[in-house]
Every structure is written in C-alpha cells, then in structure tokens.
Design a protein around this motif. Sequence first.
Motif, short mmCIF file in Angstrom:
data_model
loop_
_atom_site.label_atom_id
_atom_site.label_comp_id
_atom_site.label_asym_id
_atom_site.label_seq_id
_atom_site.Cartn_x
_atom_site.Cartn_y
_atom_site.Cartn_z
N LEU A 1 37.17 32.80 30.98
CA LEU A 1 37.34 33.65 32.15
C LEU A 1 38.76 34.21 32.12
O LEU A 1 39.73 33.45 32.01
N ARG B 1 43.53 32.06 39.46
CA ARG B 1 42.93 30.95 40.22
C ARG B 1 43.89 30.54 41.34
O ARG B 1 45.08 30.38 41.12
N ASN C 1 39.20 35.80 42.77
CA ASN C 1 39.36 34.99 41.56
C ASN C 1 38.83 33.57 41.74
O ASN C 1 38.23 33.00 40.82
N ALA D 1 36.13 31.47 39.60
CA ALA D 1 36.45 30.14 39.07
C ALA D 1 35.39 29.12 39.44
O ALA D 1 35.06 28.23 38.64
N LEU E 1 32.61 29.34 36.98
CA LEU E 1 33.01 28.72 35.70
C LEU E 1 32.96 27.21 35.80
O LEU E 1 32.43 26.53 34.90
N THR F 1 35.17 25.44 28.53
CA THR F 1 35.71 26.59 29.25
C THR F 1 37.19 26.77 28.95
O THR F 1 37.92 25.81 28.68
N GLU G 1 40.51 29.59 30.39
CA GLU G 1 40.83 30.63 31.36
C GLU G 1 42.23 31.16 31.11
O GLU G 1 43.08 30.48 30.53
N SER H 1 45.19 34.43 32.69
CA SER H 1 45.52 35.43 33.70
C SER H 1 46.50 36.43 33.10
O SER H 1 47.36 36.06 32.27
N SER I 1 41.31 35.44 24.26
CA SER I 1 40.19 34.61 24.71
C SER I 1 39.01 34.74 23.76
O SER I 1 38.32 33.76 23.47
#
Length: 704
Positions: free
Chosen positions: A398, A405, A411, A415, A418, A429, A431, A433, A448
């Motif tokens: 993500l 988050r 967001n 989350a 996810l 997973t 994540e 930003s 990612s």
Amino acid sequence: MRRGITGLLAILLATVMVAAACGGDDEPTTTAPPPAPAADDGASESPAPPPADAPAEAPADAPAEPPPPPPPGAEDITAALVFDIGGRGDQSFNDSAAAGLDRAAAQLGVNTTEASPNPDGSNRAEMLQLSADGADLVIGVGFLFGESITEVAANNPDTLFGIIDSAPDGTDNLAGLVFAEHEGSFLVGAAAALKSTTGTVGFIGGVDIDLIRRFHAGFEAGARAVNADIRILDAYITEPPDFDGWFQPAEAKIVAQSMYEAGADVIYHAAGGSGAGLFEAAKEYSESTGTHVWAIGVDSDQYNTSAEEVRPYILTSMLKRVDVAVYSTIEAAANGDFTGGTTVFNLAVDGVGYSTTGGFVDDIVPQLEEFKQAIVGGSIVVPETTERGGGEDVTAALVFDIGGRGDQSFNDSAAAGLDRAAAQLGVNTTEASPNPDGSNRAEMLQLSADGADLVIGVGFLFGESITEVAANNPDTLFGIIDSAPDGTDNLAGLVFAEHEGSFLVGAAAALKSTTGTVGFIGGVDIPLIRRFHAGFEAGVRAIDPNIEILDAYVTEPPDFDGWSQPAEGKIIAQSMYESGADVIYHAAGGTGAGLFEAAKEFSEAGGSKVWAIGVDSDQYFTSAEEVRPYILSSMLKRVDVAVYTAIERVVNGTFTGGVTVFDLAANGVGYSISGGFMNDIIPQLEELKQAIIRGDIVVPETTG
C-alpha cells in the motif's frame, strides 16, 4: 475446514483448543456434564436418535419421574448474577443467563440477587463487590468482567465466583465457564447453506473480537461444508474499544438490508441485542420484494424471545446454553462440589446447539444431526478463527497519499483493509508514504513493485504515475483508489459513489438543522470533492428546497495541502457557525479535525449545540473523545472494503483490470450512526437510500 483427526483424541484436542483460546492454559479444564433436563420451552435442539442398545422408552401412560429433591441446605445459599451491559431483557445473552438463575431459584430453592453495570460498564468491579457482600456465589455474565472478577475473587476468598466466556488465571474460588461457539455455529452455517437458494449468505458480528470470530469461523466452515463455492458476506458493527455493537439494532438493520440487497437470503448474527435489527430487516425485505429471506438468531432461541411479527423469518438460532452454565454452577455450589478452573460447554454435552422452533429446519435436521455426530466423534474439527489463509505467497503493498497511516480518515481506512487482508488471508504486506509534497509518488510505487505482487496507490493523485509504472512492470498487479485510468490488464481502478453517500448525510443535516442553514467544507476544489459537495447539496434540498447552504474549499490546485490543514478548517467552520450554520459536513481529510474542534468550542461558548459530519471512516471513533458529542454522523467511504477486495482477488486468482464501482447497492458508501444522534431519522434516511438503489432518485455528481 480441517479434517483428519478422529476419535477421542480429537474431542480432547478440540476441548483444549477452546480453553486455550480463552487464555486459561494454567487452569484445570473439565468438560461439563450433560445438563439436567429443563422444562420444554420449544428452544431445545432436536435430539439425536438413541443408540441401538438404549433401553426402551417408558409407556406413554407410565407415571412421570419426580424431579430430584433440591440439595439439603440450598435454601441457605444466595446466588448473585451480575449482567453485562443491556441487562435482563436483552432477548439474547443476558436473558439466557437470567433463565439459568430463575431455574436455580425454582428447582433448587436458592436465594437470588441480580445487578447490572452502568451503560459504559465502568463500575463492573463495584457491582461484583456489592454482590459478593451478600452472596455465596457471584457470576459475571461476559468476558468483560475478566480483569475485575479476578481481583474481586482474590479479595473475597470465602465467596465463590464464576465468569461466562472467560478462563481467567485465578484462585480456587473462581470458575471460568466457556463454550464451543464455533461448533454450534457450524451447524447453523450448514443450515444456512442448505436453505439458501441464491448461493449467498451473510454473517453479522457485534464487535470484532476473537470471541465473535469463533462464531464467524464456525458459521463459515459449516456453510462451506455444504457448498464449497458459497458466497459469504460478513460485517462487524463496531471494533474495540467501542463495544456498543452489542446493542445497535438500527445499525444491524442497515447492514442486513445491504446484505439482502447484495443477494444474501440467509443471515446469521452474533451481535446480542443488535440482532433485533436483523429480524426487522428480514421481515421488511421479504414483504417488500415478495422473496422470503431468513435470519438466524444466537445464544437463546430467538424465535421465542422476539416479536411475533418477525418469527416467520427466524430460521433457527445457535443455542449457547448460558442458562445451563449458570444453573450448573449454582447447583455445584449448593451441592458443595464447586471447583475453580475452566469448564467447557460443547456439542458433546449440549452446551451449544441449534433450535428447531417454528419447524423451518425440520426437513434438514437429519443432515444437521450427521454433522453434529461427526463433530462430537472428531471426524470434523471445526476451526476457531476466520483466518482463511491462502495468501502466504502473496505480498500486497500500500502506498499511502500525503498524511499516511494515522490521518484518522482516508489513509487509515485503506490501512484497515490492508490489516484485515494480513489477518484473514495471511498475505505479506508492506507500506510506504510519499514525501510531504508528494513529488516522489512514482518512485514509491516502483520501489513497492520491486517486491510485491500487488501495489495499491491510495488516491487519485497516483493516477498519472501508476499508469506508467504498471506499464513498466507487466508482471505486477496494480490498483488505484479514486481513479479509473486507461491502463493495461494489470491495473484496476477502485472508485466510489461518494455522491450517493453524501446525499444521505445531506438529508441528515437538513433533518437535524434548526436554523435553516448548513455548511460544506472541501479539502481541495477538484472534481472528486465536487461529487461529495453535489451529493450533500442534493440530499439537503431533498428535505428542504429553501435551506441555505454555505460552502468553502481550503485550497485549489496545484496546492493540495487542503487535506492536512486542521487550523484552516477550524477557522472556516467557526465562520460558518457564526453565520448561522448548525450542521457542517467536511470532505477534507485530516483538515476535518479542525471542524470538530470548532463544533465543540462554538457549542460550549454559545450554549447552542451545533453539529459536524465526518467523512470516509466513522470519525466518531477516530477522533478525540471530547469532540465526539458533536459528530452527528460520518459519510462512510469504504476504502477498506476496496483494498481488501483487491487483495482477495489476487489471492483467489480472480484479479482483473478495469474499473470497479463501490456504491450504495454494494455497501461501498453509507453513513454511520455511532453515538445514537441519528436514531430518530434513520427511517427517513433508509427510505432515501432504497430510492437511490432502485433508481427512483439519481444523485447528481457535479455542483454545476
């Protein structure tokens, strides 16, 4: 469903697993003896056929066996029951416990007392201690007494204690009374699948906790034992620390209506008093469509405890014999053979089961009894968790938008999807930003993609970069929230009917306004946020065409900081309240926190209460406690559902490119009722919702 362990070993293993799941590993664990027969109230499970060597039944005209005499001295025993929130009269869990207390008074002659905590449950320990001052045995009804009862029991060594749904590490005077809810739920899950004609069933949990996940897991396993390809919808009303999900029938009704509209024709609830909303939804949907749908109750036989008009729609109930546990514990205290530790009430001792009242499952009882004997015999071991797994070899990434988050809005909703995929599907997973100005979005997507099977960009601002990155990484799957890009087969656009959800909170604003003025605050003036604005305005005017609507946007492109300027949001909101608005809706991400502060301060300063409406997630629970009394509702944009669905499709091998729309009909948008401030207008809002779903109301998407 796991199969393979057979015989006595499986029975013992299943019993130990139940006790371990409740945290009682260090306590001695026993299986409850079969319950003494109770008066026939129509709630009992259909009995299994007697074994071949069973003695012949007595002739019909034989005199009935007299009930056993009460234990000597039972009249000198006082048993106290401390209910959980809702108390006697909840038509579910507490009432089942009360039935056990009443039976002990009638059959054993014991004295009884009862108490309930205050609405937030903060005085549970006090209620336990007050009860202990005059009782020989005190039973706390529910796992939420766990921490306090251990302490109270230790401080009162001469009093006996019991607790439902918990296996605490305590002293010899404390007994944990737990149940194999997953086993009983398996049977009603099988019943649901056997009765379904649409191939879709549903589960509604009160609060998303491990205990209720056991109901969910058993139901799912039972349904799939009958039909491996059945579609199972699921929803939880609240998540900890909010435990109001046990008594929100209005919210349960909304969830159930959505499931019926999505094709479910049988829905099972494990939601306490909220289940009344499910029963109403089953009746109303059946009568309005001419298609009979079913509801399944829980804990007690809810056919008998519910209003007569909904009974034709209650297929069965999963019986959790809290009454048996309470009675057995009181009887043990009266007999002088009470012991501490954990007792498990499972299928083998009829501690759980299913009801046949109404006769609606009579035709499938033979199949259900076969499943029951297979569980008792150990050839079926019912799972206790809903973690389906299968995603261990899948990595989902993500990439959040600015704020990441913890923004308590958009967001965080992504989350949650996810996190749910990690818990339930077993996927790996990651994540990331972007930096504060978002200039490195493409870089974050590529980083990612280097280690993931699926990469989801959270927000339309990823649109240009994700198309390019997806084209450069054809072996990786991509998804983007709030955008429908022209891309390759490995790129899915996940979009929402924000205007439909906003219409409903707009109607709520108009219904609640007393000044005739409401307001809208947008984060950034772009077409996406104009859809929120347009829907809100249309909903307001559907109630009152003459109402005044104030509006403002925090920033305009190319400045996208409007999502994270709570101070500016507060200033705008204060100005609107001062101009007469008494309800303001925001679609401004983290900026909305300023609106909530303004609502609180204006109300307290002026002595006239004003309201705020949140967005995306249920902001009543994501916001500071002191502003919650001023949050009327939130427009729910289920980004979590979109994220989870995309990941699930990768795990299942059903991912496709293109656009998926999450609208009112798919429960992709909606409104929250947390706090209870909307309860009086829910009927009007639900009428408007159905009109939108039917197409009678077409909500505009622009403010032009």
